[in-house]
Design a protein around this motif. Sequence first.
Motif, PDB file in Angstrom:
ATOM      1  N   MET A 195     -13.365  -0.276  -7.876  1.00  0.00           N
ATOM      2  CA  MET A 195     -14.503   0.587  -7.535  1.00  0.00           C
ATOM      3  C   MET A 195     -15.358   0.935  -8.749  1.00  0.00           C
ATOM      4  O   MET A 195     -16.328   1.695  -8.618  1.00  0.00           O
ATOM      5  CB  MET A 195     -13.986   1.870  -6.877  1.00  0.00           C
ATOM      6  N   GLY A 196     -15.008   0.412  -9.908  1.00  0.00           N
ATOM      7  CA  GLY A 196     -15.760   0.756 -11.107  1.00  0.00           C
ATOM      8  C   GLY A 196     -15.525   2.177 -11.554  1.00  0.00           C
ATOM      9  O   GLY A 196     -16.411   2.809 -12.164  1.00  0.00           O
ATOM     10  N   ASN A 197     -14.339   2.704 -11.264  1.00  0.00           N
ATOM     11  CA  ASN A 197     -13.943   4.065 -11.653  1.00  0.00           C
ATOM     12  C   ASN A 197     -14.925   5.124 -11.165  1.00  0.00           C
ATOM     13  O   ASN A 197     -15.238   6.100 -11.863  1.00  0.00           O
ATOM     14  CB  ASN A 197     -13.774   4.177 -13.176  1.00  0.00           C
ATOM     15  N   ASP A 198     -15.396   4.925  -9.936  1.00  0.00           N
ATOM     16  CA  ASP A 198     -16.321   5.906  -9.363  1.00  0.00           C
ATOM     17  C   ASP A 198     -16.337   5.757  -7.847  1.00  0.00           C
ATOM     18  O   ASP A 198     -16.213   4.647  -7.320  1.00  0.00           O
ATOM     19  CB  ASP A 198     -17.735   5.676  -9.921  1.00  0.00           C
ATOM     20  N   GLY A 199     -16.465   6.890  -7.145  1.00  0.00           N
ATOM     21  CA  GLY A 199     -16.627   6.859  -5.699  1.00  0.00           C
ATOM     22  C   GLY A 199     -15.417   7.364  -4.931  1.00  0.00           C
ATOM     23  O   GLY A 199     -14.444   7.848  -5.504  1.00  0.00           O
ATOM     24  N   GLU A 200     -15.512   7.238  -3.613  1.00  0.00           N
ATOM     25  CA  GLU A 200     -14.485   7.729  -2.692  1.00  0.00           C
ATOM     26  C   GLU A 200     -13.654   6.565  -2.162  1.00  0.00           C
ATOM     27  O   GLU A 200     -14.189   5.579  -1.667  1.00  0.00           O
ATOM     28  CB  GLU A 200     -15.146   8.454  -1.515  1.00  0.00           C
ATOM     29  N   VAL A 201     -12.329   6.694  -2.290  1.00  0.00           N
ATOM     30  CA  VAL A 201     -11.425   5.664  -1.768  1.00  0.00           C
ATOM     31  C   VAL A 201     -11.405   5.770  -0.242  1.00  0.00           C
ATOM     32  O   VAL A 201     -11.179   6.844   0.312  1.00  0.00           O
ATOM     33  CB  VAL A 201     -10.001   5.847  -2.320  1.00  0.00           C
ATOM     34  N   THR A 202     -11.627   4.650   0.435  1.00  0.00           N
ATOM     35  CA  THR A 202     -11.654   4.637   1.896  1.00  0.00           C
ATOM     36  C   THR A 202     -10.459   3.869   2.452  1.00  0.00           C
ATOM     37  O   THR A 202      -9.770   3.156   1.724  1.00  0.00           O
ATOM     38  CB  THR A 202     -12.945   3.974   2.407  1.00  0.00           C
ATOM     39  N   GLU A 203     -10.252   4.021   3.744  1.00  0.00           N
ATOM     40  CA  GLU A 203      -9.175   3.285   4.416  1.00  0.00           C
ATOM     41  C   GLU A 203      -9.393   1.780   4.295  1.00  0.00           C
ATOM     42  O   GLU A 203      -8.438   1.017   4.103  1.00  0.00           O
ATOM     43  CB  GLU A 203      -9.095   3.700   5.888  1.00  0.00           C
ATOM     44  N   ASP A 204     -10.664   1.347   4.407  1.00  0.00           N
ATOM     45  CA  ASP A 204     -10.958  -0.092   4.303  1.00  0.00           C
ATOM     46  C   ASP A 204     -10.550  -0.651   2.945  1.00  0.00           C
ATOM     47  O   ASP A 204     -10.016  -1.766   2.857  1.00  0.00           O
ATOM     48  CB  ASP A 204     -12.457  -0.339   4.527  1.00  0.00           C
ATOM     49  N   ILE A 205     -10.778   0.115   1.886  1.00  0.00           N
ATOM     50  CA  ILE A 205     -10.426  -0.343   0.540  1.00  0.00           C
ATOM     51  C   ILE A 205      -8.915  -0.470   0.409  1.00  0.00           C
ATOM     52  O   ILE A 205      -8.405  -1.448  -0.150  1.00  0.00           O
ATOM     53  CB  ILE A 205     -10.991   0.625  -0.528  1.00  0.00           C
ATOM     54  N   ILE A 206      -8.175   0.501   0.957  1.00  0.00           N
ATOM     55  CA  ILE A 206      -6.715   0.432   0.899  1.00  0.00           C
ATOM     56  C   ILE A 206      -6.208  -0.778   1.665  1.00  0.00           C
ATOM     57  O   ILE A 206      -5.353  -1.537   1.182  1.00  0.00           O
ATOM     58  CB  ILE A 206      -6.095   1.736   1.444  1.00  0.00           C
ATOM     59  N   GLU A 207      -6.744  -1.002   2.860  1.00  0.00           N
ATOM     60  CA  GLU A 207      -6.297  -2.141   3.673  1.00  0.00           C
ATOM     61  C   GLU A 207      -6.642  -3.471   3.011  1.00  0.00           C
ATOM     62  O   GLU A 207      -5.921  -4.460   3.170  1.00  0.00           O
ATOM     63  CB  GLU A 207      -6.930  -2.050   5.065  1.00  0.00           C
ATOM     64  N   LYS A 208      -7.718  -3.492   2.223  1.00  0.00           N
ATOM     65  CA  LYS A 208      -8.142  -4.723   1.557  1.00  0.00           C
ATOM     66  C   LYS A 208      -7.310  -5.001   0.297  1.00  0.00           C
ATOM     67  O   LYS A 208      -6.974  -6.151   0.018  1.00  0.00           O
ATOM     68  CB  LYS A 208      -9.626  -4.606   1.171  1.00  0.00           C
ATOM     69  N   LEU A 209      -6.938  -3.952  -0.443  1.00  0.00           N
ATOM     70  CA  LEU A 209      -6.350  -4.144  -1.768  1.00  0.00           C
ATOM     71  C   LEU A 209      -4.855  -3.885  -1.871  1.00  0.00           C
ATOM     72  O   LEU A 209      -4.197  -4.423  -2.769  1.00  0.00           O
ATOM     73  CB  LEU A 209      -7.058  -3.235  -2.790  1.00  0.00           C
ATOM     74  N   VAL A 210      -4.320  -3.046  -0.992  1.00  0.00           N
ATOM     75  CA  VAL A 210      -2.928  -2.605  -1.163  1.00  0.00           C
ATOM     76  C   VAL A 210      -2.004  -3.397  -0.245  1.00  0.00           C
ATOM     77  O   VAL A 210      -2.133  -3.334   0.983  1.00  0.00           O
ATOM     78  CB  VAL A 210      -2.776  -1.090  -0.865  1.00  0.00           C
ATOM     79  N   PRO A 211      -1.060  -4.146  -0.816  1.00  0.00           N
ATOM     80  CA  PRO A 211      -0.100  -4.863   0.034  1.00  0.00           C
ATOM     81  C   PRO A 211       0.931  -3.896   0.599  1.00  0.00           C
ATOM     82  O   PRO A 211       1.421  -3.013  -0.106  1.00  0.00           O
ATOM     83  CB  PRO A 211       0.557  -5.856  -0.939  1.00  0.00           C
ATOM     84  N   ARG A 212       1.247  -4.050   1.866  1.00  0.00           N
ATOM     85  CA  ARG A 212       2.301  -3.224   2.460  1.00  0.00           C
ATOM     86  C   ARG A 212       3.660  -3.750   2.018  1.00  0.00           C
ATOM     87  O   ARG A 212       3.867  -4.952   1.901  1.00  0.00           O
ATOM     88  CB  ARG A 212       2.215  -3.238   3.985  1.00  0.00           C
ATOM     89  N   THR A 213       4.592  -2.836   1.804  1.00  0.00           N
ATOM     90  CA  THR A 213       5.953  -3.251   1.486  1.00  0.00           C
ATOM     91  C   THR A 213       6.615  -3.792   2.756  1.00  0.00           C
ATOM     92  O   THR A 213       6.284  -3.361   3.866  1.00  0.00           O
ATOM     93  CB  THR A 213       6.777  -2.070   0.957  1.00  0.00           C
ATOM     94  N   PRO A 214       7.575  -4.736   2.631  1.00  0.00           N
ATOM     95  CA  PRO A 214       8.289  -5.225   3.815  1.00  0.00           C
ATOM     96  C   PRO A 214       8.949  -4.088   4.586  1.00  0.00           C
ATOM     97  O   PRO A 214       8.966  -4.093   5.821  1.00  0.00           O
ATOM     98  CB  PRO A 214       9.340  -6.175   3.224  1.00  0.00           C
TER      99      PRO A 214
END
Length: 338
Positions: A195-214
Amino acid sequence: MANAQWKKIESGQLASVYLLTGVEQHIFDSTIKRIVKAMPDIEESSIIRYDLDETPVEIVLEEADTLPFLEDRKLIIANNASFLKASDKSKEKVVHNLEYLQSWLSNPSPTAIVVFVAPYEKLDGRLRVTKTILQKAEVIEAARLTGRDLTTWIQQEAGSYGVQISAETSQLLVDWAGDDMLMLSNELLKIALFMGNDGEVTEDIIEKLVPRTPEMDVFRLTDAYLAGKVKEAISIYHDLLRNGEEPIMLTSLLAGQIRLMVHVSSLQRKGYHGQQIAKTLNVHPYRVKLMMENRQLPSMDRLLELLSKLAEIDYKLKSSSGKRERILELFFMEPMRL
């Protein structure tokens, strides 16, 4: 949490002796980084590390009492202070001079900061040395965070990376990535860089970047199956297979989830509340909370029946040379009977 002690460290109010105790490695690491940052002139050669499983504590104290070379203070980190917890002394590889330690704690070196790290959930408060160090040292407890404390910490950690995140989105991050603070901090750093160290983290960003654990996906898989959502359960199962997960491992995780439900249900009937259940079973309170809030849990007899069936599937998977993915898939296709 360590916030109050961290503020003192950041303001330059450094203690001569610290005791870091608990199970969250991230808090240990963050505390030591803050101490180093508060000693801007310290050289790497003046940061000395010992493993107390290998080195007697008196060696650490002698190092602390030795004047630093061309610097005001040195930093000594003494890991694995197992003599502060109950243990079988006859099995310890190193004999520590604890009388010397207790005497030294009353008059620590003015030219060293000594950090004792005790990465254990509980210390033995009956021991004289434990009582002494708890009185003399600056104690920072690295306790496992849960619920609102965890989401509040996530918001603070995100802020330190220049981004904002709501409590609801913080909980989604926990749902996806688990509750390990080091893992969460790494994910927040990755998100902030994206995000360039600025802004609001959204659900879409988490779903795009964060892998779910098994484990978290298996949690969702179990919930979908128990709720009778066959299509959703099979979809999650296929996603796990595409991610390289093995049917044998998934069967084991499923059985673990069902087994935990049996224990939670049994203790709940005995009148235990959520925190008591989590402590008794040594599992994270968040997992217990989700299970206790689930009104669609099957009966105890049905849960035991499912465990028996998963044991049969485990045997088939381990003895079959055919297409093993299909064996577990048929389990999810069976009608759910509460």
